[in-house]
Design a protein around this motif. Structure first.
Motif, PDB file in Angstrom:
ATOM      1  N   ASN A   1       0.831  -1.211   0.000  1.00  0.00           N
ATOM      2  CA  ASN A   1       0.000   0.000   0.000  1.00  0.00           C
ATOM      3  C   ASN A   1       0.863   1.258   0.000  1.00  0.00           C
ATOM      4  O   ASN A   1       0.752   2.137   0.861  1.00  0.00           O
ATOM      5  CB  ASN A   1      -0.950   0.014   1.202  1.00  0.00           C
ATOM      6  N   SER A   2       1.729   1.325  -1.018  1.00  0.00           N
ATOM      7  CA  SER A   2       2.642   2.461  -1.103  1.00  0.00           C
ATOM      8  C   SER A   2       2.869   2.834  -2.564  1.00  0.00           C
ATOM      9  O   SER A   2       2.665   2.012  -3.474  1.00  0.00           O
ATOM     10  CB  SER A   2       3.980   2.127  -0.433  1.00  0.00           C
ATOM     11  N   LEU A   3       3.304   4.077  -2.764  1.00  0.00           N
ATOM     12  CA  LEU A   3       3.606   4.572  -4.099  1.00  0.00           C
ATOM     13  C   LEU A   3       5.109   4.514  -4.339  1.00  0.00           C
ATOM     14  O   LEU A   3       5.909   4.530  -3.406  1.00  0.00           O
ATOM     15  CB  LEU A   3       3.114   6.012  -4.253  1.00  0.00           C
ATOM     16  N   PHE A   4       5.491   4.442  -5.609  1.00  0.00           N
ATOM     17  CA  PHE A   4       6.917   4.489  -5.945  1.00  0.00           C
ATOM     18  C   PHE A   4       7.073   5.131  -7.319  1.00  0.00           C
ATOM     19  O   PHE A   4       6.143   5.173  -8.121  1.00  0.00           O
ATOM     20  CB  PHE A   4       7.547   3.094  -5.909  1.00  0.00           C
ATOM     21  N   ARG A   5       8.251   5.636  -7.553  1.00  0.00           N
ATOM     22  CA  ARG A   5       8.520   6.260  -8.845  1.00  0.00           C
ATOM     23  C   ARG A   5       8.959   5.191  -9.843  1.00  0.00           C
ATOM     24  O   ARG A   5       9.506   4.155  -9.481  1.00  0.00           O
ATOM     25  CB  ARG A   5       9.570   7.356  -8.717  1.00  0.00           C
ATOM     26  N   LEU A   6       8.692   5.470 -11.086  1.00  0.00           N
ATOM     27  CA  LEU A   6       9.047   4.549 -12.162  1.00  0.00           C
ATOM     28  C   LEU A   6      10.338   4.997 -12.834  1.00  0.00           C
ATOM     29  O   LEU A   6      10.633   6.204 -12.885  1.00  0.00           O
ATOM     30  CB  LEU A   6       7.921   4.481 -13.195  1.00  0.00           C
ATOM     31  N   GLU A   7      11.075   4.043 -13.328  1.00  0.00           N
ATOM     32  CA  GLU A   7      12.297   4.370 -14.056  1.00  0.00           C
ATOM     33  C   GLU A   7      11.940   4.572 -15.523  1.00  0.00           C
ATOM     34  O   GLU A   7      11.517   3.629 -16.204  1.00  0.00           O
ATOM     35  CB  GLU A   7      13.329   3.254 -13.908  1.00  0.00           C
ATOM     36  N   PRO A   8      12.055   5.777 -16.035  1.00  0.00           N
ATOM     37  CA  PRO A   8      11.642   6.029 -17.416  1.00  0.00           C
ATOM     38  C   PRO A   8      12.613   5.412 -18.410  1.00  0.00           C
ATOM     39  O   PRO A   8      13.799   5.244 -18.140  1.00  0.00           O
ATOM     40  CB  PRO A   8      11.644   7.556 -17.513  1.00  0.00           C
ATOM     41  N   ALA A   9      12.068   5.072 -19.573  1.00  0.00           N
ATOM     42  CA  ALA A   9      12.886   4.654 -20.706  1.00  0.00           C
ATOM     43  C   ALA A   9      12.755   5.728 -21.778  1.00  0.00           C
ATOM     44  O   ALA A   9      12.003   6.696 -21.626  1.00  0.00           O
ATOM     45  CB  ALA A   9      12.428   3.296 -21.215  1.00  0.00           C
ATOM     46  N   ASP A  10      13.487   5.582 -22.871  1.00  0.00           N
ATOM     47  CA  ASP A  10      13.425   6.578 -23.942  1.00  0.00           C
ATOM     48  C   ASP A  10      12.045   6.559 -24.580  1.00  0.00           C
ATOM     49  O   ASP A  10      11.567   5.510 -25.027  1.00  0.00           O
ATOM     50  CB  ASP A  10      14.493   6.277 -25.004  1.00  0.00           C
ATOM     51  N   GLY A  11      11.400   7.714 -24.606  1.00  0.00           N
ATOM     52  CA  GLY A  11      10.095   7.796 -25.252  1.00  0.00           C
ATOM     53  C   GLY A  11       8.982   8.070 -24.270  1.00  0.00           C
ATOM     54  O   GLY A  11       8.990   7.585 -23.134  1.00  0.00           O
ATOM     55  N   ASP A  12       7.990   8.840 -24.722  1.00  0.00           N
ATOM     56  CA  ASP A  12       6.835   9.166 -23.891  1.00  0.00           C
ATOM     57  C   ASP A  12       6.005   7.909 -23.658  1.00  0.00           C
ATOM     58  O   ASP A  12       5.741   7.137 -24.578  1.00  0.00           O
ATOM     59  CB  ASP A  12       5.995  10.232 -24.602  1.00  0.00           C
TER      60      ASP A  12
END
Length: 868
Positions: free
Chosen positions: A691-702
């Protein structure tokens, strides 16, 4: 901002779980304790299961229900009531036994005699109008367990319905050639098949059950079960009492122990007075002489297809009207809901016998769609399983993994009565070896396919050990995994809240194969479904009724096929020898409007009711099953792309308050790759277990992110921004590893927790079954760690069986049920010495004496401290 997420983070959510509570006539103290046990497992509703209670709808039943409802009301819980004394629904609390014989179940059956013409044929028909056997369900069960066969009670007389001769050039009604039970007929030259059709109350599985195709008979179910409950608890309807649950209602012909009962095999078939009237209207005055084509496979296939379609269409329409609609209306008029499920096993959902002949019609007037998964039907890696069920029939793993969940979710989405809600009865009769590790796999398996309500099977009030269909989640304190089960219910409720109230985004419709199977050769719908599911393409199973009942289903035929607001970019038709005329007309309109219609492995030969296939159908695309994926890619389907490709990653795209992408790894290996989503803007992750939020690791591209998902674990990605929040990285297990090897080990049974005994030191982690083959309970591992400067501390247990809880300095760091078990213990640690305890909860299989050879318990992997 996603309000649902904010509520979940505060611990606020609606309940989507209502387990069975079996009652047998126990004490008041027992009932109150059981309701409390359900409540403390983070569940706010339950279904009272009447099957084991001997005094159903009698004085003791009402006393017991008074107690249960009172305790539920004190806890603001909802109660559902299973709607019969015996399983399956239809016994009507014995009411049919008191009703006129014509309201009992009826079946027709045939005898076939081949003769050569050119001579006089003489037959004593009385020899052929009785069933070959008249054993009921109980007789089969007694045989199954090696007991002596007993003959059931005989009801009424077996009656000759028709006698017809089938030859090369047609059929001849022989009724005028029968006198006093004797057939005397001058047969013309050639080979003839004499079809003797009879009507009986003495075939099938449950002779004393309601006739699902007779309105007066179905009314007995209401009068004997529903009305008495309304008389006792009218003031609680729609408040404490949420509704009623029909469990596996059936047409009841043939044999309970056998599936694959297609039309054309040797079986009796369901019948009723209302059915006779409908058949006469649709088939004509000689309808009785046409009915042998339900069995005769040698006659003109188009004529036979017409008779078979009309018969099954009438059967299922009567079930829909007399059973589903009648009970559904009664419930709605009194402010309660009506739910349940039929037997879907191995494609039974489109057949008679143990089911109702057509999935979408049999459940049409319920307020939720419903399915069930019991007895090991769905299991990790079971997509191609061909194991045998306890009843002796072979399981179709492809059906359970690629059709079952989507079938229920499709009904819930497409039927306006159901408001996007689908229930699954789950976990039952998997045995004591089933624990939270498998149970989490099962709930994820169904949630990612669109199921958003669950009926866990079961809590039992009977003294432990109750041998009836384990596991039991509480078992009066004897189940070591009870608290772990409660955490699983929290996880399930959180995801169900997120995938309710909006719409799943799908791209394709697959035509439901029911009518095609009734009438001829066909491809099962799970064949194309497998290709779409393995390539993350969302779909619904769509019945032909969306074309014939466009007002009910809110069907729109344009550039997309829209059903109840759900949009499908194309229609896939698994091979069908015959299709309905309404479906053909709908396909032509779709094709003309620019919505592709693609047939798999060939066009139909004709229309179910005997007409020629419209010429415009030939304009539709035909592809082989092997080439379907290439065609779908050409049509630009598959807007969720994972690289590298993986056919065990399941994905749901859901639009509610915000867009949600729910992924689940059904494979055996960690998946690591990139995910391209059809969205623009910010994304973040939600860990539904913690029950927690986390940030995502972005890749190239929207709309492109990096993902890593371990086996049997899920990942939820949400579109949107979290204003003012700096989200942490997801739990990763990265850092400097220090293996922990020396532990003080001890054990205790669940009922004695936390009184651990048998304390001893160990220097090697290995399965506890090597120490004690019969132990079930908690295995505790204690050690200490020294910490000086630290930024982040994690404990990782790479494998254990099954539920794991970690304590740091006497405080719980939480429960995990799927390896690897990773705990962030930073906030519980202090500088200097820290006491670590790991408790592993086993299943009850060893204690119950049914352990699988070599099955492990306790910690079987490594324990690592990870410092960052």
């Amino acid at each position: 901002m996603n309000e649902k997420i904010d509520k979940l983070l505060k611990g606020e959510m609606e309940n989507h779980i209502m387990p069975f509570l079996w009652i047998h006539g126990e004490s008041e103290e027992t009932y109150r304790r059981m309701v409390k046990a359900i409540y403390e497992a983070n569940i706010r509703a339950f279904c009272v299961e009447a099957r084991p209670h001997k005094e159903f709808c009698k004085e003791q039943w009402w006393k017991d229900m008074d107690i249960i409802l009172d305790e539920a009301e004190k806890r603001s819980m909802k109660v559902w009531i299973l709607d019969d004394k015996h399983f399956p629904t239809g016994y009507a609390n014995g009411g049919v036994e008191k009703a006129p014989i014509e309201q009992r179940r009826q079946n027709i059956f045939h005898r076939q005699i081949r003769v050569t013409g050119g001579k006089k044929i003489r037959l004593k028909l009385n020899r052929y109008i009785h069933p070959k056997n008249n054993y009921d369900l109980m007789s089969y069960i007694m045989l199954l367990y090696g007991n002596e066969m007993r003959l059931p009670k005989k009801y009424g007389k077996d009656v000759l319905l028709s006698c017809t001769a089938y030859g090369k050039h047609g059929y001849v009604d022989l009724s005028e050639h029968i006198q006093k039970g004797m057939l005397e007929w001058e047969a013309a030259e050639g080979e003839w098949t004499i079809e003797i059709l009879s009507l009986s109350n003495n075939t099938g599985m449950h002779r004393s059950y309601i006739n699902m195709m007779d309105r007066k008979s179905c009314r007995i179910q209401i009068d004997e079960v529903y009305e008495p409950h309304y008389a006792h608890y009218k003031d609680k309807f729609g408040t404490v009492i949420a509704g009623f649950f029909s469990d596996e209602p059936e047409l009841g012909n043939y044999n309970y122990c056998k599936h694959y009962n297609y039309l054309g095999i040797e079986q009796d078939l369901p019948f009723s007075r209302e059915l006779a009237k409908m058949l006469k209207e649709k088939l004509g005055a000689d309808w009785k002489s046409q009915l042998p084509l339900l069995w005769n496979n040698d006659y003109d296939r188009e004529v036979a297809a017409r008779v078979r379609y009309i018969y099954m269409d009438c059967v299922t329409r009567l079930v829909e009207k007399d059973f589903s609609l009648q009970i559904g209306q009664w419930c709605r008029e009194r402010g309660v809901e009506y739910i349940g499920h039929v037997i879907e096993d191995n494609n039974q959902h489109a057949r008679t016998s143990t089911s109702l002949g057509h999935f979408f019609r049999g459940l049409k007037h319920q307020t939720m769609a419903g399915i069930d998964d019991i007895g090991g039907q769905v299991c990790p890696g079971g997509e191609d399983s061909l194991t045998k069920n306890i009843m002796g029939y072979q399981n179709d793993g492809e059906f359970y993994h690629y059709a079952l969940g989507r079938l229920g979710a499709s009904l819930g989405a497409l039927n306006p009565n159901m408001k996007g809600r689908t229930m699954c009865e789950i976990f039952g009769n998997y045995g004591w070896s089933e624990g939270v590790r498998l149970e989490k796999y099962l709930v994820d398996h169904f949630m990612v396919r669109g199921i958003n309500y669950f009926v866990p099977h079961a809590f039992s009030s009977k003294a432990y050990p109750d041998k009836d269909c384990p596991p039991h989640f509480y078992a009066h304190g004897n189940n070591p995994q009870y608290r772990h089960f409660g955490e699983l219910m929290n996880y399930t409720n959180r995801i169900c809240n997120l995938i309710s109230g909006g719409q799943e985004v799908v791209q394709a419709a697959i035509l439901y194969h029911g009518e095609a199977e009734w009438t001829g050769k066909c491809m099962l719908m799970q064949k194309p479904a497998r290709i779409l599911a393995d390539n993350q393409i969302g779909f619904h199973f769509v019945p032909s009724d969306v074309f014939s009942e466009q007002e009910f289903y809110k069907t729109e035929l344009g550039k997309v096929l829209t059903v109840n607001g759900r949009k499908h970019q194309l229609l896939i038709v698994p091979y069908a020898q015959f299709i309905t005329s309404e479906a053909a007309e709908g396909m032509i309109k779709l094709q003309e409007a620019g919505c592709p219609v693609v047939f798999i492995d060939g066009l139909p030969e004709g229309i179910c009711t005997g007409e020629e296939l419209p010429k415009q159908i030939a304009a539709c695309k035909v592809v082989s099953l092997d080439n379907l994926l290439d065609y779908l890619k050409q049509q630009k389907l598959g807007n969720i792309v994972i690289q590298p490709a993986d056919n065990r990653i399941r994905c749901m795209h859901y639009q509610g308050e915000e867009e949600i992408f729910y992924l689940f790894n059904e494979g055996k290996e960690i998946y690591s790759g990139t995910l391209q989503l059809p969205v623009h803007g910010q994304l973040y992750g939600y860990d539904a277990w913690n029950n927690s939020l986390f940030r995502l690791e972005p890749a190239d591209g929207d709309g492109k992110v990096k993902v890593e998902i371990a086996p049997s674990k899920s990942m939820l990605i949400l579109k949107g921004a979290r204003e003012g929040q700096q989200l942490p990285a997801p739990a990763s297990g990265k850092g400097r590893r220090h293996a922990l090897k020396k532990f003080r080990q001890s054990v205790c049974r669940s009922i004695d927790y936390p009184k651990f005994t048998s304390h001893h030191d160990i220097e090697k982690l290995e399965s506890y079954h090597l120490t004690d083959k019969k132990f079930s309970g908690f295995i505790r591992y204690e050690t200490s760690i020294m910490l000086e400067k630290f930024r982040k501390v994690q404990i990782e247990i790479t494998d254990a069986y099954e539920g794991v809880e970690v304590f740091v300095n006497g405080q719980s760091a939480g429960i995990q049920v799927v390896p690897s078990f990773l705990f962030d213990i930073t906030g519980l640690c202090r500088t200097g010495k820290n006491e670590i305890a790991i408790e592993v909860a086993t299943t009850l299989e060893r204690e119950r004496g049914n352990t699988k050879k070599g099955a492990a318990t306790g910690i079987t992997g490594e324990v690592n401290m990870i410092l960052d």
